[in-house]
Design an enzyme around this catalytic site. Structure first.
Site, PDB file in Angstrom:
ATOM      1  N   LYS A 116       0.809  -1.215   0.000  1.00 10.82           N
ATOM      2  CA  LYS A 116       0.000   0.000   0.000  1.00 10.82           C
ATOM      3  C   LYS A 116       0.847   1.272   0.000  1.00 10.82           C
ATOM      4  CE  LYS A 116      -3.766  -2.132   2.647  1.00 10.82           C
ATOM      5  NZ  LYS A 116      -5.039  -2.173   1.950  1.00 10.82           N
ATOM      6  N   GLU A 200      -2.667   6.986   8.037  1.00 12.37           N
ATOM      7  CA  GLU A 200      -3.537   7.819   7.212  1.00 12.37           C
ATOM      8  C   GLU A 200      -4.446   8.646   8.089  1.00 12.37           C
ATOM      9  OE1 GLU A 200      -5.890   5.414   4.592  1.00 12.37           O
ATOM     10  OE2 GLU A 200      -4.200   5.033   3.258  1.00 12.37           O
ATOM     11  N   ARG A 296      -6.998  -7.596  -9.733  1.00 10.17           N
ATOM     12  CA  ARG A 296      -7.688  -8.855 -10.035  1.00 10.17           C
ATOM     13  C   ARG A 296      -9.144  -8.543 -10.319  1.00 10.17           C
ATOM     14  NH1 ARG A 296     -10.574  -8.958  -5.033  1.00 10.17           N
ATOM     15  NH2 ARG A 296      -9.267  -8.152  -3.363  1.00 10.17           N
TER      16      ARG A 296
HETATM   17  P1  ADP Z   1     -13.026  -7.810  -2.367  1.00 10.67           P
HETATM   18  O1  ADP Z   1     -12.656  -6.369  -2.258  1.00 10.67           O
HETATM   19  O2  ADP Z   1     -12.952  -8.318  -3.763  1.00 10.67           O
HETATM   20  O3  ADP Z   1     -14.300  -8.124  -1.694  1.00 10.67           O
HETATM   21  P2  ADP Z   1     -11.739  -9.276  -0.215  1.00 10.67           P
HETATM   22  O4  ADP Z   1     -10.563  -8.755   0.506  1.00 10.67           O
HETATM   23  O5  ADP Z   1     -13.048  -9.314   0.498  1.00 10.67           O
HETATM   24  O6  ADP Z   1     -11.838  -8.520  -1.611  1.00 10.67           O
HETATM   25  O7  ADP Z   1     -11.383 -10.712  -0.697  1.00 10.67           O
HETATM   26  C1  ADP Z   1     -12.186 -11.317  -1.677  1.00 10.67           C
HETATM   27  C2  ADP Z   1     -12.250 -12.798  -1.469  1.00 10.67           C
HETATM   28  O8  ADP Z   1     -10.984 -13.338  -1.717  1.00 10.67           O
HETATM   29  C3  ADP Z   1     -12.627 -13.223  -0.077  1.00 10.67           C
HETATM   30  O9  ADP Z   1     -13.997 -13.386   0.068  1.00 10.67           O
HETATM   31  C4  ADP Z   1     -11.929 -14.549   0.037  1.00 10.67           C
HETATM   32  O10 ADP Z   1     -12.740 -15.575  -0.449  1.00 10.67           O
HETATM   33  C5  ADP Z   1     -10.784 -14.432  -0.898  1.00 10.67           C
HETATM   34  N1  ADP Z   1      -9.527 -14.224  -0.222  1.00 10.67           N
HETATM   35  C6  ADP Z   1      -9.018 -13.075   0.254  1.00 10.67           C
HETATM   36  N2  ADP Z   1      -7.788 -13.267   0.755  1.00 10.67           N
HETATM   37  C7  ADP Z   1      -7.503 -14.577   0.586  1.00 10.67           C
HETATM   38  C8  ADP Z   1      -6.387 -15.412   0.884  1.00 10.67           C
HETATM   39  N3  ADP Z   1      -5.292 -14.935   1.467  1.00 10.67           N
HETATM   40  N4  ADP Z   1      -6.468 -16.702   0.568  1.00 10.67           N
HETATM   41  C9  ADP Z   1      -7.570 -17.201  -0.016  1.00 10.67           C
HETATM   42  N5  ADP Z   1      -8.648 -16.485  -0.338  1.00 10.67           N
HETATM   43  C10 ADP Z   1      -8.624 -15.193  -0.036  1.00 10.67           C
HETATM   44  P1  ADP Z   2      -8.080  -3.814   2.641  1.00 12.93           P
HETATM   45  O1  ADP Z   2      -6.778  -4.099   1.998  1.00 12.93           O
HETATM   46  O2  ADP Z   2      -8.302  -4.524   3.894  1.00 12.93           O
HETATM   47  O3  ADP Z   2      -9.197  -3.867   1.642  1.00 12.93           O
HETATM   48  P2  ADP Z   2      -8.338  -0.919   2.488  1.00 12.93           P
HETATM   49  O4  ADP Z   2      -7.179   0.006   2.604  1.00 12.93           O
HETATM   50  O5  ADP Z   2      -8.870  -1.153   1.133  1.00 12.93           O
HETATM   51  O6  ADP Z   2      -7.922  -2.291   3.141  1.00 12.93           O
HETATM   52  O7  ADP Z   2      -9.505  -0.410   3.462  1.00 12.93           O
HETATM   53  C1  ADP Z   2     -10.591  -1.239   3.773  1.00 12.93           C
HETATM   54  C2  ADP Z   2     -11.711  -0.420   4.404  1.00 12.93           C
HETATM   55  O8  ADP Z   2     -11.229   0.307   5.554  1.00 12.93           O
HETATM   56  C3  ADP Z   2     -12.302   0.657   3.519  1.00 12.93           C
HETATM   57  O9  ADP Z   2     -13.280   0.154   2.632  1.00 12.93           O
HETATM   58  C4  ADP Z   2     -12.870   1.631   4.551  1.00 12.93           C
HETATM   59  O10 ADP Z   2     -14.078   1.112   5.069  1.00 12.93           O
HETATM   60  C5  ADP Z   2     -11.849   1.587   5.656  1.00 12.93           C
HETATM   61  N1  ADP Z   2     -10.820   2.646   5.502  1.00 12.93           N
HETATM   62  C6  ADP Z   2      -9.679   2.556   4.790  1.00 12.93           C
HETATM   63  N2  ADP Z   2      -8.968   3.699   4.862  1.00 12.93           N
HETATM   64  C7  ADP Z   2      -9.666   4.548   5.645  1.00 12.93           C
HETATM   65  C8  ADP Z   2      -9.451   5.893   6.121  1.00 12.93           C
HETATM   66  N3  ADP Z   2      -8.364   6.573   5.815  1.00 12.93           N
HETATM   67  N4  ADP Z   2     -10.394   6.454   6.909  1.00 12.93           N
HETATM   68  C9  ADP Z   2     -11.508   5.756   7.251  1.00 12.93           C
HETATM   69  N5  ADP Z   2     -11.762   4.494   6.853  1.00 12.93           N
HETATM   70  C10 ADP Z   2     -10.855   3.887   6.051  1.00 12.93           C
HETATM   71 MG    MG Z   3      -9.464  -2.765   0.022  1.00  9.53          MG
END
Ligand code: ADP
Ligand code: ADP
Ligand code: MG
Length: 646
Positions: A116, A200, A296
């Site tokens: 990130k 952040e 992806r």
């Molecule tokens: P999205 O933003 O697409 O919803 P998520 O972080 O929720 O992304 O992950 C999407 C899906 O990918 C999850 O529901 C899970 O099934 C799968 N997933 C995420 N991380 C892993 C991992 N490390 N190994 C296997 N499956 C994973």
């Molecule tokens: P992940 O890799 O787990 O998807 P993200 O960075 O995409 O992590 O953040 C996941 C969620 O966390 C976002 O959809 C939002 O709900 C919350 N989030 C992320 N960054 C912030 C922020 N700076 N302030 C408030 N909420 C945040």
């Molecule tokens: Mg995210």
């Protein structure tokens, strides 16, 4: 176009990819773990290859076994789905080195977006607005605290290698920073093998709006936005497109920024650029900030497909096989509105714990009009939700001319979805579709948490549904027979189930009486529907392997009493059982050790979350029945304390 591809995934996404491959005349190879031998994706594919044990590290994460399977079956390309190996650049390198095509971006693009902090720096250079904060190299605790101070509280600490909300901590006050930092880096180190964090500005009332992008390595287009603000603990629950309240100017600004992000890394394939928006400030062209890019196909891609009429998997296959982008930006337009709800086997009242079970009954709403209702699933009736993988049952996707129409379609599609054999989040999803603020499009990532009590309030037990279930349990329901009630069984019986009993009397053709807790209910079947106490009921009685369910206005399942099942279940005192299926991450006690009530015994990981199990009482540990690394079922004994004396 390819002649044959291998799908390196399971569940609904593997099935989804197979659907499109079939449409394009491409043959498919599935891979499967020992737990998935009879899974739907295996049955759907033209060929299937076993790749190892049920744990992901023994199968779906084994790049070598997957590449070998592709070579052995003559597949030319590998589609990774989402999760598992989909964002693993080393896997992409290995696929390419084996002379195969990876259906997705280059290893280089994945690496650039993988961390990130590096991604934010890169986006800053490309002129994409990023969340204000610190994403530098210096990880010294005092330095980070100073940066947090400079950004201004509240701040969010994020693991640079993070995902799925792990390694993330909200810090409201400076004095809480050191402890939060320590636990975030600790979690990041265990989960991702990388303790580095970034800091952040915490957006108080955030909306998560992401832009679907697509590139061919030379050009990139965007396919508009999705709003994924309906989240529970940073996990998406319901997604929609377009975003409520979006203006043409802001959409153009976000789309342009996202396309710039994709072009900056020569992106090929489907990707998503996630932005955060401050709902408190409204939607403004200068009010969105880059969070991260997912390199992806995203879980929620169907809502974009619904409003654009484009098959994103088809685009993935076309671009990966060397065709140019199938459309120009000006060819793309939004039609109507779409929603997606994620239906999971999970125990909502128990805190959304993942559940397992065999789906004794599974029925989805009518999909005769796929432009209105679309179901993506990896399971069929009779299939098991196993403890090894995420407990998704299906994605329910609806589309309509307006947001209100699409939302009503989602509510009724969910109401027409029938699952028995596992608890689900169905009632919770239906409650969300009826949430007045959500109905008005007033979404932010805190909505679910604020209104959780109302959203998960258990429905009043419905005696009419119970009375109908009693009839089913007695196998006396039969819409085929005269009056809907079979008459050949004893006319007066006691029916018992796990949790209660009732007196059932057949009064004559089409009439029965069920007495529950002293109250009598008259049941009839007339004009093709059930009647209870003189009122018609929209109800379907379904008998299945696990018991009897009544669907319509919620679901109710009665499990028949099995006297044999009771005897063996006696666990005795002192046992700490696993509250859910999951992975034992740590055990903190050893036999002979004295513990006090509240002492930490073990950590269980399930659904990307860690759960600490503590001692229920004082005592001495008699036995440790599980080891770190064990995958355990719900109810599995983990620790036994010695019997209490006196
Ligand atoms: P999205 O933003 O697409 O919803 P998520 O972080 O929720 O992304 O992950 C999407 C899906 O990918 C999850 O529901 C899970 O099934 C799968 N997933 C995420 N991380 C892993 C991992 N490390 N190994 C296997 N499956 C994973
Ligand atoms: P992940 O890799 O787990 O998807 P993200 O960075 O995409 O992590 O953040 C996941 C969620 O966390 C976002 O959809 C939002 O709900 C919350 N989030 C992320 N960054 C912030 C922020 N700076 N302030 C408030 N909420 C945040
Ligand atoms: Mg995210």
């Amino acid at each position: 176009m390819f002649q044959k591809i291998l799908i390196a995934n399971r569940g609904e996404i593997a099935c989804r990819v197979i659907d499109t491959a079939r449409k394009l005349g491409v043959r498919t190879v599935a891979v499967y773990s020992d737990a998935d031998r009879a899974a739907r994706h295996v049955a759907m594919a033209d060929e299937a290859v076993p790749i190892g044990g049920p744990a992901p590290k023994d199968s779906y994460l084994r790049g070598d076994a997957i590449i070998r399977a592709a070579l052995d079956t003559g597949a030319q390309a590998i589609h990774p789905g989402y999760g598992f190996l989909s964002e693993n650049p080393d896997f992409v390198d290995a696929v390419t080195a084996a002379g195969l095509v990876f259906i997705g971006p280059s290893a280089d693009a994945i690496r650039k977006m993988g961390l990130k902090d590096a991604a934010k720096a890169l986006m800053e250079q490309a002129g994409v607005p990023v969340v204000p904060g610190y994403h530098g190299e210096n990880q010294d605790a005092a330095h980070l605290a100073q940066q947090a101070q400079a950004i201004g509280y509240p701040v969010l600490i994020k693991a640079v290698a993070g995902g799925g909300g792990k390694g993330m901590r909200l810090v409201e006050r400076a004095q809480d920073f050191p402890a939060a930092l320590q636990s975030a880096t600790g979690e990041a180190a265990t989960a991702f093998g990388n303790p580095a964090v970034l800091i952040e500005k915490y957006v108080r009332q955030p909306r998560h709006i992401e832009v679907q992008v697509f590139g061919d390595g030379h050009r990139a287009v965007h396919l508009f936005e999705r709003d994924c603000s309906l989240q529970r603990r940073h996990q998406k629950v319901i997604e929609e497109a377009p975003a409520p309240g979006m203006t043409p100017r802001m959409r153009a600004a976000m789309g342009e920024a996202a396309t710039r992000a994709a072009q900056a890394i020569g992106y090929a394939g489907a990707g998503t650029v996630e932005f955060i928006v401050d709902a408190g400030q409204g939607l403004r062209p200068d009010g969105f900030w880059f969070m991260e890019m997912n390199t992806r196909l995203q879980v929620e891609h169907p809502v974009t497909e619904a409003i654009t009429g484009i098959d994103l998997v088809e685009w993935q296959l076309r671009v990966a096989s060397g065709e140019p982008l199938p459309a120009r930006q000006e060819d793309l337009a939004i039609t109507g509105h779409a929603f997606e709800a994620r239906l999971y086997a999970e125990d909502v009242p128990a805190g959304f714990l993942p559940a397992t079970g065999r789906l004794a009954h599974l029925r989805f709403p009518d999909q005769a009009r796929p432009d209105q209702v679309r179901i993506e699933t990896g399971v069929r009736a009779g299939d098991a939700i196993s403890p090894w993988y995420d407990p998704m049952i299906a994605k329910v996707v609806t589309h309509g001319a307006t947001r209100a129409i699409a939302l009503r379609a989602l509510e009724s599609a969910l109401a027409d979805t029938e699952v028995a054999g596992s608890v689900t989040n169905l009632d919770f999803l239906i409650a969300l579709t009826r949430h007045p603020g959500f109905g008005r499009g007033e979404v932010d990532t805190g909505l679910i948490a604020r209104d959780l009590p109302a959203l998960i309030a258990a429905a009043e037990p419905d005696p009419a549904a119970l009375a109908l279930a009693v009839l089913g349990l007695a196998r006396l329901d039969d819409p085929q027979s005269r009056g809907g009630i079979t008459l050949w069984q004893p006319l007066r019986r006691t029916i018992a189930w796990d949790g209660g009993a009732a007196l059932l009397e057949v009064l004559g053709p089409g009439a029965a009486r069920v007495t529950l807790d002293g109250a009598a209910h008259e049941i009839g079947y007339q004009g093709g529907r059930w009647w209870v106490d003189g009122s018609p009921r929209r109800a379907r009685i379904v008998n299945h392997a696990a018991g009897t369910s009544v669907f319509g206005d919620g679901a109710l399942t009665l499990v028949p009493l099995d006297p044999l099942a009771r005897g063996g279940a006696e666990t005795g005192g002192g046992l700490t059982l696993s509250p859910m299926p999951g992975l034992v991450k740590a055990i903190f006690v050893a036999p002979g050790q004295q513990v006090a009530a509240g002492t930490r015994l073990a950590i269980l990981e399930a659904m990307k979350m860690e759960h600490t199990l503590t001692a229920a009482r004082d005592g001495r540990v008699a036995e440790v029945l599980a080891q770190p690394g064990d995958q355990v079922e719900a109810g599995a004994p983990l620790i036994r304390l010695e019997e209490e004396d006196g």
